[in-house]
Design an enzyme around this catalytic site. Structure first.
Site, short mmCIF file in Angstrom:
data_model
loop_
_atom_site.label_atom_id
_atom_site.label_comp_id
_atom_site.label_asym_id
_atom_site.label_seq_id
_atom_site.Cartn_x
_atom_site.Cartn_y
_atom_site.Cartn_z
N ASP A 27 9.65 3.14 0.19
CA ASP A 27 8.25 3.66 0.96
C ASP A 27 8.47 3.26 2.56
O ASP A 27 8.21 2.14 2.85
CB ASP A 27 7.02 3.19 0.54
CG ASP A 27 5.68 3.93 0.95
OD1 ASP A 27 5.78 4.49 2.24
OD2 ASP A 27 4.55 3.79 0.67
N LYS A 62 3.57 9.11 9.00
CA LYS A 62 3.26 8.43 10.28
C LYS A 62 4.27 9.14 11.33
O LYS A 62 4.04 10.08 11.70
CB LYS A 62 3.19 7.00 10.20
CG LYS A 62 2.07 6.68 9.35
CD LYS A 62 1.66 5.09 8.93
CE LYS A 62 0.48 4.91 8.05
NZ LYS A 62 0.60 4.42 6.92
N TYR A 88 1.01 -1.05 -0.15
CA TYR A 88 0.06 -0.04 0.01
C TYR A 88 1.01 1.20 0.03
O TYR A 88 1.90 1.21 0.93
CB TYR A 88 -0.85 -0.09 1.22
CG TYR A 88 -1.88 1.07 1.48
CD1 TYR A 88 -2.92 1.27 0.38
CD2 TYR A 88 -1.56 2.00 2.33
CE1 TYR A 88 -3.80 2.27 0.28
CE2 TYR A 88 -2.48 3.44 2.41
CZ TYR A 88 -3.52 3.32 1.51
OH TYR A 88 -4.47 4.54 1.59
C1 LIG Z 1 -0.18 4.78 5.64
C2 LIG Z 1 0.77 4.40 4.53
C3 LIG Z 1 0.68 5.36 3.19
C4 LIG Z 1 -0.08 6.48 3.20
O1 LIG Z 1 0.16 7.33 4.01
P1 LIG Z 1 -1.22 8.42 4.34
O2 LIG Z 1 -0.76 9.29 5.29
O3 LIG Z 1 -2.24 7.58 5.13
O4 LIG Z 1 -1.75 9.15 3.13
C5 LIG Z 1 1.46 5.04 2.30
N1 LIG Z 1 2.43 4.22 2.22
C6 LIG Z 1 2.57 3.11 3.18
C7 LIG Z 1 3.50 2.27 3.33
C8 LIG Z 1 1.60 3.47 4.53
O5 LIG Z 1 1.78 2.36 5.46
#
Ligand SMILES: *Cc1c(COP(=O)(O)O)cnc(C)c1O
Length: 436
Positions: free
Chosen positions: A237, A270, A142
């Protein structure tokens, strides 16, 4: 005092599904979501006054526990000076320096407000840097909800069992190539066939949005080797794992364990905002300088680098020293051990995966879980039964079997005792579902 059910009914009248992010609605586990009143350290209280040990930790940011007094004070002090200026501040440079000092390959940083924006911008940058269109992503991973990355996505998309999303034009995902995770052969084949069309590969440092599924040894190195050979960009990511798995994220864990590779770009979110809306992308200066105003790749944001968000992130990272990560690793091992033992005792087949302190359980799985197909073979109904039993006994788990569990530095022996006391009944509930 309103009940959770009353609050949910009121919310549903004015907010689609009553929530602002789908997984919060308890769609896959059923029942009524807890409306949160406040949180402190490892605890969270709902609107009815019930207290829970929190293993969601706002999906990762609460690394130090909720409402850490020093973080809250820093935000209060900043708020007195103004909520937003739409102009640069010193704090942004300080936070960029803090990130650079932790993640060696990062030379320059751009702050945005959400992880979605960070990955969306990284993809645009990869395309701008290479003049190519195709982006490779992996099934079950994701990267937020931008159009191009909503193909075979994890997290809420996986929870809802959707192949993608309505409203995404076919053209937007036509240049997204989805490959199975942890499969070097598939990646080699893709590059052999379409190497000169591929702008970049985006990968979670450790997937944690289909449950936690760490990379097999050598997988990340293979991505780096193939992207470098074909002049494509490697985007790691770290929105979820960054600054949580170690001071330098899960990339730092792999590097420490001897798997060395240098991505072009990283995305953060996060933990980097300490619970405030903040995310970032960073990487090689040569690539980052392609962003406007120095380069031709446009990106902007009214609230980007917001002073309250950046001070919350900076204070959180300054407090997150090596001791925090060592304690989290030890604690995670202890909590995973208790979970494993309790499930065994109830006769529930399972796998527990972890990436440093991040972990999740796959109920009903007899074989190791290495990719999305494996993750989907778990028993989601057993998880729902397990989840509700834990919740009734005062433990707040992620309301989906496709999400990671998060500990914080504030989780202590008292919370561990609540957790272990809740386990036997929850494991029995899962056993009942699996046994039919
Ligand atoms: C949570 C998440 C996102 C998206 O971040 P948001 O602040 O919810 O838009 C992207 N990549 C990873 C790996 C994530 O866990």
């Amino acid at each position: 005092m309103s009940t959770n059910a009353e609050l949910f009914d009121q919310a549903k009248k004015v907010i689609p599904g009553g929530v602002d992010s789908p997984v919060r609605a308890y769609g896959s586990v059923g029942g009524v979501p807890r409306f949160i009143d406040h949180a402190q350290g490892p605890w969270i209280w709902d609107a009815e006054g019930h207290r829970y040990v929190d293993l969601v930790c706002t999906w990762g940011p609460a690394l130090l526990g909720h409402a850490h007094p020093k973080v809250v004070q820093a935000v209060k002090d900043a708020a007195e000076k103004g909520l937003s200026f739409g102009a640069p501040t010193r704090t942004e440079t300080m936070l960029a320096d803090e990130i650079r000092s932790r993640v060696d390959p990062v030379q320059k940083v751009r702050f945005v407000s959400t992880g979605t924006e960070a990955t969306m911008t990284a993809v645009r940058l990869a395309r701008g840097a290479t003049g190519r269109d195709v982006i490779v992503k992996f099934a079950g991973l994701y990267h937020g909800h931008s159009d191009a990355l909503l193909a075979a996505a994890g997290s809420g998309v996986a929870t809802a069992g959707l192949p993608g999303s309505a409203g995404v034009p076919a053209a937007s995902t036509a240049d997204t190539l989805v490959l199975p995770y942890n499969d070097v052969d598939a990646l080699e084949q893709a590059f052999a066939e379409r190497g000169d069309e591929i702008a970049g590969v985006i990968v979670e440092s450790t997937p944690a949005n289909m449950g936690v599924v760490p990379p097999l040894p050598g997988f990340c190195t293979a991505i780096r080797k193939l992207t470098a050979e074909h002049d494509a960009i490697m985007i790691v990511d770290e929105v979820l794992a960054g600054f949580r798995c170690s001071a330098a994220g899960y990339w730092g864990v792999l590097d420490r364990d001897g798997e060395h590779f240098v991505p072009d770009l990283f995305t953060f979110g996060k933990v980097v905002g300490g619970g405030m809306p903040l995310a970032a992308l960073g990487g090689r200066a040569e690539v980052m300088d392609l962003l406007a105003p120095t380069g031709p790749v446009y990106q902007a944001g009214t609230l980007s680098g917001n002073p309250l968000a950046t001070i919350a992130g900076l204070t959180t990272l300054q407090l997150a020293d090596e001791g925090v990560y060592t304690r989290l690793d030890t604690r995670s091992e202890q909590w995973r051990g208790a979970l494993h033992e309790a499930l065994d005792r109830a006769g529930v087949p399972h796998q527990i995966n972890n990436a440093a302190s991040l972990f999740s359980v796959f109920l009903g799985c007899e074989q190791p879980v290495h990719d999305y197909e494996d993750a989907k073979s778990q028993n989601a109904e057993a998880y729902s039964a397990f989840f509700h039993s834990m919740l009734d006994d005062g433990v707040n788990l992620p309301p989906s079997c496709f999400e990671a569990w998060f500990l914080s530095d504030a989780h202590d022996e008292e919370t561990f005792e609540v957790f272990t006391a809740a386990l036997p009944a929850a494991c029995e509930a899962a056993a009942k579902v699996i046994g039919g």
